[in-house]
Design a protein around this motif. Structure first.
Motif, PDB file in Angstrom:
ATOM      1  N   HIS A   1       0.872  -1.177   0.000  1.00  0.00           N
ATOM      2  CA  HIS A   1       0.000   0.000   0.000  1.00  0.00           C
ATOM      3  C   HIS A   1       0.904   1.220   0.000  1.00  0.00           C
ATOM      4  O   HIS A   1       1.699   1.405   0.927  1.00  0.00           O
ATOM      5  CB  HIS A   1      -0.927   0.008   1.217  1.00  0.00           C
TER       6      HIS A   1
ATOM      7  N   SER B   1      -7.214   9.611  -2.260  1.00  0.00           N
ATOM      8  CA  SER B   1      -6.223  10.165  -1.331  1.00  0.00           C
ATOM      9  C   SER B   1      -6.848  10.933  -0.182  1.00  0.00           C
ATOM     10  O   SER B   1      -6.239  11.064   0.891  1.00  0.00           O
ATOM     11  CB  SER B   1      -5.250  11.077  -2.088  1.00  0.00           C
TER      12      SER B   1
ATOM     13  N   ASP C   1      -7.340   8.150   2.084  1.00  0.00           N
ATOM     14  CA  ASP C   1      -6.012   7.627   2.435  1.00  0.00           C
ATOM     15  C   ASP C   1      -5.285   8.548   3.414  1.00  0.00           C
ATOM     16  O   ASP C   1      -4.447   8.095   4.194  1.00  0.00           O
ATOM     17  CB  ASP C   1      -5.194   7.475   1.155  1.00  0.00           C
TER      18      ASP C   1
END
Length: 411
Positions: A156, A209, A212
């Motif tokens: 990841h 993102s 994330d």
């Protein structure tokens, strides 16, 4: 251990005896408390070790769980591996500072009760149960010793947290002195599950993102799913919150570097997580923004219409409902001033957001767009939340995202 938890652990140990070598698909009694979406090895926005892999090296990774339990297991992913990966040994421990762990907390991980095991190519593997109590919002350290050359690694990319590497076998080290190298990616590690925790079903944050956590302080656990887990705990209603965001990910377009498209990875990354009941979907900004050269990490730009993004969202809703999950739609935050902004992309963003707000197809809406907008210009991020590129958020922005979600909307 509290007396009331002893029967739960006894049942868990009986389950381990009856079903040794728990497969990743076996969800009996387990609740995912931490997760990361696997990606193909390759270049990304930050340097990583995914292409070179490991040989006679130890990899130490620190993660903060959301919900607690009386026992744990670790899931490892080789879904993008071309060959089986042998793990010579692995441990889990309570985190201290940096790469160090707390003395007396190191527990060896096993599969089918063996300390050395192999993750098949294209597969995920879960460890056996570890009778180690895990506290809500606590950090655990997972260490893998990889003696044989692994080849390129399923990983990841944007962990927003350090991963450490040492030469030789240091899986059981308490101190961190041997771990002299680090990156901000996770390798093979895809999940931590617990038994005997909260009975409330977990929440998956699915997206790009902004899920994330790009732009948040590295190592501080200030991504919006982290902040949501803290908010739930403070409300007296703790539950697992899983982060299944991938930086640069799109709903409709596959990418070697930025993950399978959302409609393809949803089954694995959301529906495959044990113990979940709600998913929050925030994705589509990259679909409409990555339409001009240069493309993402050297790949060609792709033109995607608002109608295509909406169709992708409908497919995600369909998949979630088929599994009985509650589905919350997140509106796309402002992008004005960023590299994505044009009059055409703004029109697409407005169209997608209008559909999310008014179509009634989601069970509930988290209006991130309005919560994060500047008071002087609704198409631009509030400067107090802007990480600097007018697209991503700082820690305050991710806290604002978590506050936007109505806790009553979580099943």
């Amino acid at each position: 251990m509290p007396r009331r938890l002893a029967p739960i652990l006894a049942v868990a140990l009986a389950t381990l005896t009856a079903f040794p070598g728990t497969a990743a698909a076996d969800t009996r009694g387990w609740t995912a408390t931490w997760s990361a979406s696997p990606q193909r090895p390759g270049i990304n926005y930050t340097p990583n070790w995914s292409e070179q892999g490991f040989a006679r090296q130890t990899v130490r990774q620190v993660v903060r769980v959301s919900a607690g339990g009386v026992a744990a297991r670790v899931r490892l992913s080789n879904v993008y591996g071309a060959a089986p990966v042998k793990v010579a040994g692995a441990t889990i421990a309570r985190t201290a500072e940096g790469a160090a762990v707390r003395p007396g907390s190191v527990r060896h991980l096993t599969v089918n009760r063996a300390r050395s095991f192999t993750i098949p190519a294209g597969a995920e593997l879960a460890s056996d149960l570890v009778p180690m109590p895990v506290g809500a919002l606590s950090s655990v350290t997972v260490t893998l010793y990889l003696a044989d050359p692994t080849g390129p690694v399923t990983y990841h990319a944007q962990a927003m947290a350090p991963t450490y590497r040492a030469e030789g076998d240091h899986r059981a080290d308490v101190g961190g002195a041997a771990f002299t190298e680090k990156t901000v990616s996770w390798y093979y590690l895809s999940g931590v599950d617990v038994l005997g925790g909260t009975h409330r079903r977990g929440v998956v944050a699915f997206g790009d993102s902004l899920t994330d956590g790009y732009g948040s302080t590295p190592g501080a656990d200030n991504r919006y799913p982290d902040e949501l887990a803290e908010r739930l705990a403070a409300s007296g209603r703790p539950r697992a919150v899983l982060n299944q965001g991938i930086g640069g990910n799109r709903v409709t377009v596959d990418s070697m570097q930025l993950g399978d498209k959302g409609t393809a990875r949803f089954r694995r990354d959301v529906l495959g997580q044990p113990g979940v009941g709600t998913v929050i979907i925030l994705e589509g900004t990259n679909d409409i923004g990555m339409n001009q050269p240069p493309g993402p990490i050297g790949t060609p730009p792709t033109e995607v219409s608002a109608a295509q993004v909406i169709a992708g969202h409908r497919e995600l809703i369909r998949q979630a409902r088929a599994k009985g999950l509650r589905v919350i739609g997140g509106t796309l935050p402002p992008i004005k001033g960023s590299r994505y902004y044009t009059s055409a992309t703004e029109a697409k963003r407005d169209e997608v957001n209008a559909w999310i707000r008014t179509s009634g197809e989601y069970d509930a809406v988290a209006d991130f767009d309005r919560a994060l907008a500047a008071s002087s210009d609704e198409d631009q991020l509030n400067p107090a939340y802007d990480a600097g590129d007018h697209l991503h958020l700082n820690d305050a922005g991710y806290r604002a995202m978590a506050r936007t979600i109505d806790l009553a909307d979580l099943r």
